[in-house]
Write an enzyme that holds these catalytic residues in place. Structure first.
Site, mmCIF file in Angstrom:
data_model
loop_
_atom_site.group_PDB
_atom_site.id
_atom_site.type_symbol
_atom_site.label_atom_id
_atom_site.label_comp_id
_atom_site.label_asym_id
_atom_site.label_seq_id
_atom_site.Cartn_x
_atom_site.Cartn_y
_atom_site.Cartn_z
ATOM 1 N NE ARG A 1 10.627 7.664 -22.787
ATOM 2 C CZ ARG A 1 11.490 8.297 -23.595
ATOM 3 N NH1 ARG A 1 11.470 9.612 -23.706
ATOM 4 N NH2 ARG A 1 12.363 7.600 -24.290
ATOM 5 C CE1 TYR B 1 -1.016 10.473 -0.553
ATOM 6 C CE2 TYR B 1 1.091 10.671 -1.655
ATOM 7 C CZ TYR B 1 0.023 9.895 -1.245
ATOM 8 O OH TYR B 1 0.008 8.557 -1.535
ATOM 9 C CG ASP C 1 -2.472 17.599 -4.467
ATOM 10 O OD1 ASP C 1 -3.555 17.259 -4.973
ATOM 11 O OD2 ASP C 1 -1.657 16.784 -3.985
ATOM 12 C CE LYS D 1 -4.843 8.662 -4.014
ATOM 13 N NZ LYS D 1 -4.065 9.759 -3.486
HETATM 14 C C1 PLP Z 1 -2.655 10.127 -3.466
HETATM 15 C C2 PLP Z 1 -2.255 11.525 -3.448
HETATM 16 C C3 PLP Z 1 -1.076 11.968 -4.092
HETATM 17 C C4 PLP Z 1 -0.117 11.009 -4.766
HETATM 18 O O1 PLP Z 1 -0.720 10.364 -5.844
HETATM 19 P P1 PLP Z 1 -0.300 8.898 -6.361
HETATM 20 O O2 PLP Z 1 -1.215 8.678 -7.509
HETATM 21 O O3 PLP Z 1 -0.528 7.943 -5.225
HETATM 22 O O4 PLP Z 1 1.130 8.954 -6.748
HETATM 23 C C5 PLP Z 1 -0.799 13.322 -4.078
HETATM 24 N N1 PLP Z 1 -1.615 14.196 -3.451
HETATM 25 C C6 PLP Z 1 -2.742 13.811 -2.822
HETATM 26 C C7 PLP Z 1 -3.596 14.833 -2.149
HETATM 27 C C8 PLP Z 1 -3.099 12.473 -2.793
HETATM 28 O O5 PLP Z 1 -4.219 12.096 -2.153
#
Ligand code: PLP
Length: 395
Positions: free
Chosen positions: A59, A112, A184, A209
């Protein structure tokens, strides 16, 4: 590899972060171990006191995780990165590491869904409040400033509207009030948008993603521009516990090798798919940063080196038309998520947002005929044929 930061992005994708091993492994092995043995009691004491470098507990630190973190830090041009169990773990850790009770955030309203819920419903219980604004409107951002504003949080292009925010202007506003700018960068990946070069302080990704890119991992990452922030972030992540595990780190690191190839091929396909959709008589409008009809087409050239592979469009026939397309399309998977090598399609009004009232959907800009697609690396003519055949079923 020495001086990897001086190489081109393709070389970084393949080589960044890899660790030398005694055995000469070409790829960093999976250190699938929860804990690490000390040589003796004094060694354990020195590690815990920080007098000696080494591994204690996964961790806190793990070689496979560290290799992947170094790779993403190098790709984003940041000093350090922290692998997280999900994109949301990264978002939460970012807020927890940087904000105190009483602080205020300005966030993109088009962000998101889980991020919006965390900011609106969870963080206020810990004394942190958020004003959601259209961050594509710089005046709106300025108007939302409060004496306690400590962070501007921008997601661009925003989900699902594909609204874009000017990161250079937003980070300049943050700097002028002594706040931090966090971005983000999930939709663009470091291949198409470099927020640090535009003045951002922190970048987060859902590595679920594009960074992993194969729809087989849930993971996230925080990238820091300034090394000085690292000890606080590492301590916060270690104590909150949302760390990534070695196996998922290995998979993401493997995915990174083809990041540039994937992102460019997905984009090449998306440009052609967007053009097809844009000329289709059953479609009201198409929102894609690569189309000159995008209201912020100029911003694309200013801050992005590409237009990505996320496309939103509005069907003329509303909910019924959306259902018909969903039920008759081939190749495209009916699924949430994005950024993988496989194409996905989603109709929020009949699927993810079906439980909302029509009024609430309207408020969230989820129109009845809104469809979102993530374009993969399949043969583009096959993708266009699949969409064309599906659209033909709509009367
Ligand atoms: C999917 C997504 C998240 C969250 O990510 P997870 O891996 O599903 O927790 C945050 N921001 C954007 C733009 C996303 O597409």
């Amino acid at each position: 590899m020495k001086n990897i930061r001086n190489y081109g992005v393709e070389t970084k994708c393949v080589h960044a972060g890899l660790k030398e091993t005694a055995e000469g492994a070409v790829v960093t092995p999976i250190y699938q171990t929860s804990t690490f043995k000390f040589n003796d009691a004094d060694h354990g004491a020195r590690l815990f006191k920080g007098e000696e470098e080494g591994y204690i507990y996964t961790r806190m630190r793990n070689p496979t995780v560290e290799a992947m973190e170094d790779a993403v830090a190098i790709l984003e041009g940041g000093a350090k990165a922290l692998g997280c169990a999900s994109g949301m773990a990264a978002v939460h850790t970012l807020f927890a590491a940087t904000l105190d009770a009483g602080d205020h955030i300005i966030s993109s309203e088009s962000c998101y869904g889980a991020t919006a819920t965390l900011l609106a419903n969870v963080m206020p219980r810990f004394g942190i409040t958020t004003t959601f604004v259209d961050t594509s409107d710089i005046e709106a951002v300025k108007k939302a400033i409060q004496p306690n504003t400590k962070m501007i949080y921008a997601e661009t292009p925003g989900n699902p509207t594909m609204v874009m925010s000017d990161l250079a202007e937003i980070s300049a506003i943050a700097k002028s009030i002594g706040a931090k700018c966090a971005v983000d960068n999930t939709f663009m990946s470091p291949i198409l948008q470099k927020p640090f070069e535009l003045g951002a302080d922190y970048i987060i990704h859902s590595m679920t993603k594009y960074l992993n890119g194969h729809a087989d991992v849930v993971a996230g990452i925080i990238v820091l521009k300034d090394e000085k922030d690292y000890p606080n972030f590492r301590k916060t992540l270690n104590h909150l516990g949302g760390t990534i595990d070695p196996f998922n780190s290995f998979l993401v690191h493997r995915g990174l090798k083809t990041l540039k190839l994937r992102v460019m091929q997905q984009q090449e396909n998306a440009v052609k798919v967007a053009d097809f959709l844009n000329n289709h008589h059953k479609i009201e409008w198409v929102r894609y940063p690569g189309l000159p009809s995008h209201p912020q087409y100029n911003l694309v050239k200013k801050q992005m080196s590409g237009t990505g592979s996320m496309i939103a469009f509005e069907l003329k026939g509303g909910i019924e038309a959306g259902k018909i397309l969903m039920n008759n399309i081939e190749i495209f998977g009916l699924a949430v998520s994005l950024g993988g090598v496989e194409s996905l399609i989603q109709h929020p009004a009949s699927m993810t947002h079906a439980g909302m009232s029509p009024e609430a959907r309207k408020q969230a800009q989820i129109t009845d005929g809104l469809v979102r697609i993530s374009v993969g690396i399949e043969n583009v003519d096959d993708l266009i044929t699949a969409l064309s055949n599906g659209l033909d079923k709509i009367k």
